[in-house]
Design a protein around this motif. Structure first.
Motif, short mmCIF file in Angstrom:
data_model
loop_
_atom_site.label_atom_id
_atom_site.label_comp_id
_atom_site.label_asym_id
_atom_site.label_seq_id
_atom_site.Cartn_x
_atom_site.Cartn_y
_atom_site.Cartn_z
N LYS A 157 -3.88 7.75 -9.45
CA LYS A 157 -4.77 7.69 -10.20
C LYS A 157 -5.75 8.05 -9.12
N ARG A 158 -5.30 7.83 -7.56
CA ARG A 158 -6.68 7.98 -7.36
C ARG A 158 -6.54 9.67 -6.75
N LYS A 159 -5.30 9.83 -6.26
CA LYS A 159 -4.96 11.13 -5.93
C LYS A 159 -5.72 11.92 -7.30
N LEU A 160 -5.72 11.91 -8.59
CA LEU A 160 -6.05 11.98 -9.64
C LEU A 160 -7.66 12.40 -9.11
N GLU A 161 -8.19 11.34 -8.91
CA GLU A 161 -9.48 11.61 -8.67
C GLU A 161 -10.25 11.58 -7.21
N LEU A 162 -10.04 11.88 -6.18
CA LEU A 162 -9.40 13.28 -5.27
C LEU A 162 -9.69 14.67 -5.56
N LYS A 163 -8.56 14.46 -6.05
CA LYS A 163 -8.69 16.28 -6.52
C LYS A 163 -9.49 16.93 -7.71
N GLY A 164 -9.88 16.05 -8.30
CA GLY A 164 -11.15 16.20 -9.10
C GLY A 164 -12.57 16.39 -8.11
N GLU A 165 -12.94 15.15 -7.07
CA GLU A 165 -13.95 15.52 -6.98
C GLU A 165 -14.20 16.82 -5.52
N ALA A 166 -12.53 17.23 -5.39
CA ALA A 166 -12.77 18.99 -4.74
C ALA A 166 -13.11 19.61 -4.97
N GLY A 167 -13.29 19.98 -6.79
CA GLY A 167 -12.94 21.09 -7.08
C GLY A 167 -14.51 20.88 -8.07
N ARG A 168 -15.29 19.86 -7.64
CA ARG A 168 -16.63 20.04 -7.93
C ARG A 168 -17.62 20.55 -6.94
N ILE A 176 0.55 -1.50 -0.20
CA ILE A 176 -0.15 0.48 -0.04
C ILE A 176 0.70 1.14 -0.15
N ILE A 177 0.73 1.85 -0.70
CA ILE A 177 1.03 3.17 -0.71
C ILE A 177 0.63 4.41 -0.50
N LEU A 178 0.38 5.60 0.27
CA LEU A 178 -0.32 6.25 0.49
C LEU A 178 0.47 7.59 -0.03
N ASP A 179 -0.19 8.63 0.13
CA ASP A 179 0.66 10.16 0.04
C ASP A 179 -0.37 11.17 0.85
N LEU A 180 0.10 12.29 1.78
CA LEU A 180 -0.95 13.45 1.85
C LEU A 180 -0.79 14.36 0.71
N SER A 222 -8.58 20.59 3.78
CA SER A 222 -9.27 19.55 4.15
C SER A 222 -7.81 18.80 3.77
N MET A 223 -7.69 17.64 5.11
CA MET A 223 -6.76 16.72 5.16
C MET A 223 -6.47 15.85 4.38
N GLN A 224 -6.27 15.30 3.55
CA GLN A 224 -6.34 13.68 2.82
C GLN A 224 -5.27 12.15 2.39
N ILE A 225 -5.76 11.80 2.12
CA ILE A 225 -4.51 11.14 1.73
C ILE A 225 -5.41 10.30 0.66
N SER A 226 -4.38 10.25 -0.10
CA SER A 226 -4.24 9.19 -1.37
C SER A 226 -3.54 7.84 -1.43
N SER A 227 -4.16 6.80 -2.01
CA SER A 227 -3.52 5.77 -1.60
C SER A 227 -3.83 4.34 -1.94
N GLY A 228 -3.09 4.01 -2.88
CA GLY A 228 -3.37 2.29 -3.64
C GLY A 228 -2.71 1.42 -3.38
N LYS A 269 5.48 -0.49 -7.37
CA LYS A 269 5.34 0.79 -8.70
C LYS A 269 4.23 0.44 -8.98
N ARG A 270 3.33 -0.61 -9.07
CA ARG A 270 1.78 -0.78 -9.35
C ARG A 270 1.08 -0.19 -8.24
N ALA A 271 1.54 -0.28 -7.13
CA ALA A 271 0.99 0.41 -6.00
C ALA A 271 0.82 2.23 -6.14
N ASP A 272 2.49 2.23 -6.12
CA ASP A 272 2.51 3.97 -6.59
C ASP A 272 1.52 4.44 -7.51
N GLU A 273 1.35 3.57 -9.38
CA GLU A 273 0.07 4.30 -10.30
C GLU A 273 -1.29 4.12 -9.91
N HIS A 274 -1.64 3.43 -9.19
CA HIS A 274 -2.79 3.24 -8.27
C HIS A 274 -2.69 4.29 -7.29
#
Length: 162
Positions: free
Chosen positions: A151-162, A38-42, A120-126, A143-148
């Motif tokens: 992808k989740r980071k982009l989804e969360l940023k898209g949700e925040a922009g709505r 699991i890779i997690l990034d703030l 907001s405090m938010q974590i992206s994970s794959g 590497k595959r977890a990092d790619e996931h």
């Protein structure tokens, strides 16, 4: 005691990058079929630092590390591998179990709004499970977890922009 302390991140008390690399090498010698990464990034750490100062950014990292440890320690070993990056080497974790834990973490993090701000405090994970048909080592799985995660980071940023 000194050896144990040398393997810990001083801020979060999680295992550090050096210990992570050592465990990855050791892990590659084991049967990997039940392992995952699991890779997690703030998200928004730079904005916290810019808006509230580095002490607030440090508190963000500490708070996130505690939640990550609380949620994921039952399924593996948790590490702080970079400034705002964390990793878990898992054992016997399914994709379905990961998604449940991921949602729990995201919900707990998004409920935190320090200093009554809209930031907001938010974590992206794959997550990726070791796959002998595509992975030679756990680094390939990582590497595959990092790619996931990205992808989740982009989804969360898209949700925040709505």
């Amino acid at each position: 005691i000194i050896r144990e302390e040398a393997a810990l991140d001083s801020m979060t008390k999680l295992r550090n990058r050096a210990r992570f690399e050592k465990d990855m090498k050791t892990g590659n010698k084991l049967c990997l079929n039940d392992r995952g990464i699991i890779i997690l990034d703030l998200n928004n750490l730079k904005e916290f630092n810019d808006q509230f100062g580095h002490d607030a950014g440090d508190q963000y990292i500490i708070t996130a590390s505690q939640l990550i440890q609380d949620i994921f320690s039952s399924c593996g070993t948790v590490y702080r591998i970079g400034g705002d990056e964390f990793c878990v080497i898992t054992k016997n974790l399914s994709e379905q179990q990961f998604h449940k834990l991921q949602l729990d973490l995201e919900n707990q993090m998004s409920a935190l709004h320090p200093n009554n701000t809209s930031l907001s405090m938010q974590i992206s994970s794959g997550f990726a499970q070791y796959d002998s048909s595509t992975d030679s080592t756990l680094h390939d799985t990582m590497k595959r977890a990092d790619e996931h995660m990205y992808k989740r980071k982009l989804e969360l940023k898209g949700e925040a922009g709505r």
